[in-house]
Each structure stands twice: as structure tokens, then as C-alpha cells.
Design a protein around this motif. Sequence first.
Motif, PDB file in Angstrom:
ATOM      1  N   ASN A 190       0.828  -1.211   0.000  1.00  0.00           N
ATOM      2  CA  ASN A 190       0.000   0.000   0.000  1.00  0.00           C
ATOM      3  C   ASN A 190       0.862   1.261   0.000  1.00  0.00           C
ATOM      4  O   ASN A 190       0.594   2.217  -0.735  1.00  0.00           O
ATOM      5  CB  ASN A 190      -0.918   0.016   1.230  1.00  0.00           C
ATOM      6  CG  ASN A 190      -2.017  -1.029   1.150  1.00  0.00           C
ATOM      7  OD1 ASN A 190      -2.328  -1.527   0.075  1.00  0.00           O
ATOM      8  ND2 ASN A 190      -2.595  -1.364   2.284  1.00  0.00           N
ATOM      9  N   TYR A 216      -2.147   3.182  -2.624  1.00  0.00           N
ATOM     10  CA  TYR A 216      -3.533   2.691  -2.551  1.00  0.00           C
ATOM     11  C   TYR A 216      -3.523   1.168  -2.614  1.00  0.00           C
ATOM     12  O   TYR A 216      -2.513   0.555  -2.986  1.00  0.00           O
ATOM     13  CB  TYR A 216      -4.381   3.238  -3.703  1.00  0.00           C
ATOM     14  CG  TYR A 216      -3.928   2.786  -5.083  1.00  0.00           C
ATOM     15  CD1 TYR A 216      -4.429   1.625  -5.666  1.00  0.00           C
ATOM     16  CD2 TYR A 216      -2.988   3.518  -5.799  1.00  0.00           C
ATOM     17  CE1 TYR A 216      -4.020   1.204  -6.912  1.00  0.00           C
ATOM     18  CE2 TYR A 216      -2.551   3.108  -7.050  1.00  0.00           C
ATOM     19  CZ  TYR A 216      -3.074   1.944  -7.603  1.00  0.00           C
ATOM     20  OH  TYR A 216      -2.640   1.522  -8.832  1.00  0.00           O
ATOM     21  N   ASP A 234      -5.274  -1.891  -4.497  1.00  0.00           N
ATOM     22  CA  ASP A 234      -5.972  -2.101  -5.768  1.00  0.00           C
ATOM     23  C   ASP A 234      -7.310  -2.809  -5.537  1.00  0.00           C
ATOM     24  O   ASP A 234      -7.360  -3.885  -4.931  1.00  0.00           O
ATOM     25  CB  ASP A 234      -5.099  -2.928  -6.700  1.00  0.00           C
ATOM     26  CG  ASP A 234      -5.562  -2.871  -8.148  1.00  0.00           C
ATOM     27  OD1 ASP A 234      -6.774  -3.013  -8.384  1.00  0.00           O
ATOM     28  OD2 ASP A 234      -4.713  -2.678  -9.035  1.00  0.00           O
ATOM     29  N   ARG A 286      -9.040  -4.440  -7.539  1.00  0.00           N
ATOM     30  CA  ARG A 286      -9.100  -5.752  -8.179  1.00  0.00           C
ATOM     31  C   ARG A 286      -8.594  -6.838  -7.242  1.00  0.00           C
ATOM     32  O   ARG A 286      -9.129  -7.949  -7.215  1.00  0.00           O
ATOM     33  CB  ARG A 286      -8.281  -5.728  -9.472  1.00  0.00           C
ATOM     34  CG  ARG A 286      -8.889  -4.864 -10.564  1.00  0.00           C
ATOM     35  CD  ARG A 286      -7.946  -4.622 -11.717  1.00  0.00           C
ATOM     36  NE  ARG A 286      -6.802  -3.807 -11.311  1.00  0.00           N
ATOM     37  CZ  ARG A 286      -5.907  -3.322 -12.155  1.00  0.00           C
ATOM     38  NH1 ARG A 286      -6.030  -3.566 -13.456  1.00  0.00           N
ATOM     39  NH2 ARG A 286      -4.888  -2.587 -11.718  1.00  0.00           N
ATOM     40  N   GLN A 287      -7.578  -6.517  -6.458  1.00  0.00           N
ATOM     41  CA  GLN A 287      -7.075  -7.483  -5.481  1.00  0.00           C
ATOM     42  C   GLN A 287      -8.101  -7.751  -4.395  1.00  0.00           C
ATOM     43  O   GLN A 287      -8.249  -8.873  -3.921  1.00  0.00           O
ATOM     44  CB  GLN A 287      -5.782  -6.966  -4.854  1.00  0.00           C
ATOM     45  CG  GLN A 287      -4.620  -6.833  -5.822  1.00  0.00           C
ATOM     46  CD  GLN A 287      -3.344  -6.434  -5.117  1.00  0.00           C
ATOM     47  OE1 GLN A 287      -3.007  -6.980  -4.066  1.00  0.00           O
ATOM     48  NE2 GLN A 287      -2.629  -5.484  -5.674  1.00  0.00           N
ATOM     49  N   ASN A 340     -10.600   1.281  -5.649  1.00  0.00           N
ATOM     50  CA  ASN A 340      -9.308   1.388  -4.977  1.00  0.00           C
ATOM     51  C   ASN A 340      -9.479   2.040  -3.603  1.00  0.00           C
ATOM     52  O   ASN A 340     -10.344   2.904  -3.429  1.00  0.00           O
ATOM     53  CB  ASN A 340      -8.333   2.224  -5.811  1.00  0.00           C
ATOM     54  CG  ASN A 340      -7.957   1.544  -7.113  1.00  0.00           C
ATOM     55  OD1 ASN A 340      -7.999   0.321  -7.214  1.00  0.00           O
ATOM     56  ND2 ASN A 340      -7.593   2.333  -8.108  1.00  0.00           N
ATOM     57  N   LEU A 381     -12.003  -0.473 -13.406  1.00  0.00           N
ATOM     58  CA  LEU A 381     -10.639  -0.827 -13.021  1.00  0.00           C
ATOM     59  C   LEU A 381     -10.026  -1.837 -13.952  1.00  0.00           C
ATOM     60  O   LEU A 381      -8.808  -2.009 -14.008  1.00  0.00           O
ATOM     61  CB  LEU A 381     -10.632  -1.404 -11.599  1.00  0.00           C
ATOM     62  CG  LEU A 381     -10.951  -0.455 -10.457  1.00  0.00           C
ATOM     63  CD1 LEU A 381     -10.995  -1.208  -9.154  1.00  0.00           C
ATOM     64  CD2 LEU A 381      -9.921   0.664 -10.377  1.00  0.00           C
TER      65      LEU A 381
END
Length: 294
Positions: free
Chosen positions: A84, A89, A91, A93-94, A136, A293
Motif C-alpha cells: 500500500n 492505494y 488495488d 481488483r485485489q 481502490n 478498473l
Amino acid sequence: MITAGAVEALRVIEEITGEKEANCIGYCIGGTLLAATQAYYVAKRQKSHVKSATYMATIIDFENPGSLGVFINEPVINGLETLNNQFGYFDGRQLAVTFSLLRENTLYWNYYIENYLKGKEPSDFDILYWNSDGTNIPAKIHNFLLRNLYLNNELISPNAVKVNGVGLNLSRVKTPSFFIATQEDHIALWDTSFRGADYLGGESTLVLGESGHVAGIVNPPSRNKYGCYTNTAKFENTKQWLDGTEYHPESWWLRWQAWVTPYAGEQVPARALGNAQYPMIEAAPGRYVLVNLF
């Protein structure tokens, strides 16, 4: 999140509408933010702008964070904090993959097999579409949530969490609250969610809905796909509460509507959007929802 987010939003609402209080709803971690915001008002000795508080699938006591607990340990959090801080930030998507892997058979492998291997088109499903809309998270916020809340469970300890130099004490929050949790929620376990009411000083109403974290909360009254359970008797533990519940075949939203109506006040004519200081930018839902994203 508290001062620049919730407190500022309530201040602007008052400036635009003239209303000094709002009936506030917090969903998931948004409910955690709602509880902390009220504690901040008390700590600053300011009048709370929250007339009633509704907590949807919310965790306040993080002792048992559900399936996410497999990721809550010092090595994992250290690694995430490093990541991070490197990018600024976390993500979205993770985060989406993380939640999918908590229910890997239905939220991960199912789509890999049916869509990727078999080449089938996924069916239109509004909740899954919403669920895949990742966002995010700023590094400081994500680091705080992971370490201070999930790992150290500081919010339930008086004055352990400080905002602008003042300690937060949930027991001093006297706002009436409504907790809705769902039976199959693996992110915010229903009994964990209900335990949050023990740390607040005001009167709490508890309702348990059927289904899970998203579908059980959305559950529109027009369909009444899932029912709910209620129990107003005092109880020593959540098992005792569940054993004494009454089942209702209709959506929990009807129970909430009856609860919140006394706090709603009189109806007013539709207001103009914004004002000279805070002009309307564009029609809802705005351009932000079109950002992807992927």
C-alpha cells in the motif's frame, strides 16, 4: 474518513437543506465509520448530526472477522502495508479476488469453469454486476482498517482510537440504532454484527435476515425473496436471542421502515439540488460509476 468524509458530508447537508440531523445508514465498513463518527461528535463535545443510525452487515467488534480472519495476521498485514505504501492505494481488483476466494467454489471456480473453459456467457445478474464493481482504497485508510481494527480490534476499547487528538468511546454514543445482519454472511457474521450493539450506549433493535452479505441486505420488499427474524427480549448471548426469535416471511426492510418512521419527521416538498455554494455537478449517478478498473 471521519472528519473529511462523514462529518463534512453531514455539514454540507445542513448547509444545503437546513436540516441539523439525518437518519444515517452504514453498510459493512460504512457502518463502522458511522459508529466512529458519532463517537467523534461526543468526544469533541459537539451535537451529533445523526438522529438515528442503521447498521447493515456491520462489524464494530472485530474479534471474529469471519472468513477474512485467515488473512488477519502480522506477516500478511506487514506485506499489505508495504504494498500500500509503495503504490499509495490498495488495488480494488485485489480486493475483489480476495472476497471471491473466500467462497472459491461459487465465486471463483464456478466462473472459471463455466465461462472460461466452457465458453458460456454469464447470465445477467444485477447483484453480481454490483459485486464486481471494485474501488481502490487509499493506503492510509486500508492500513488503518487492517491493523487498528481487524488485527488490534481497537475501536471497542475506549480512547484507543484517536481522531484529531481526541479518543473515541462508543459507550457514550446514545443514538438509537438498528442492526440488520444476515444468516449466511461470511464477511460480517451475524452474531459478531449484533455484538457491536453491546458497545453503544443507545437503544438497539436487532433483526436477522435470511441469505448473505449482499443479497440478504438488498432483498427488496416487492419480491420478499427472503424473510427475517426478530426478538425484542433481553438476552445473554446470541444463541439465546436466536432461540427466542419470531420468523417473518417478508423482507426486513418493512421492519426497518416501521422502526425509522418516528425519526423521519414530517414530509417536505422536493428540494432543489445543491445551492450557490455547492452547485449540482451533473445528474445521478454521475461519471464516476462509468470508471472501470479492468
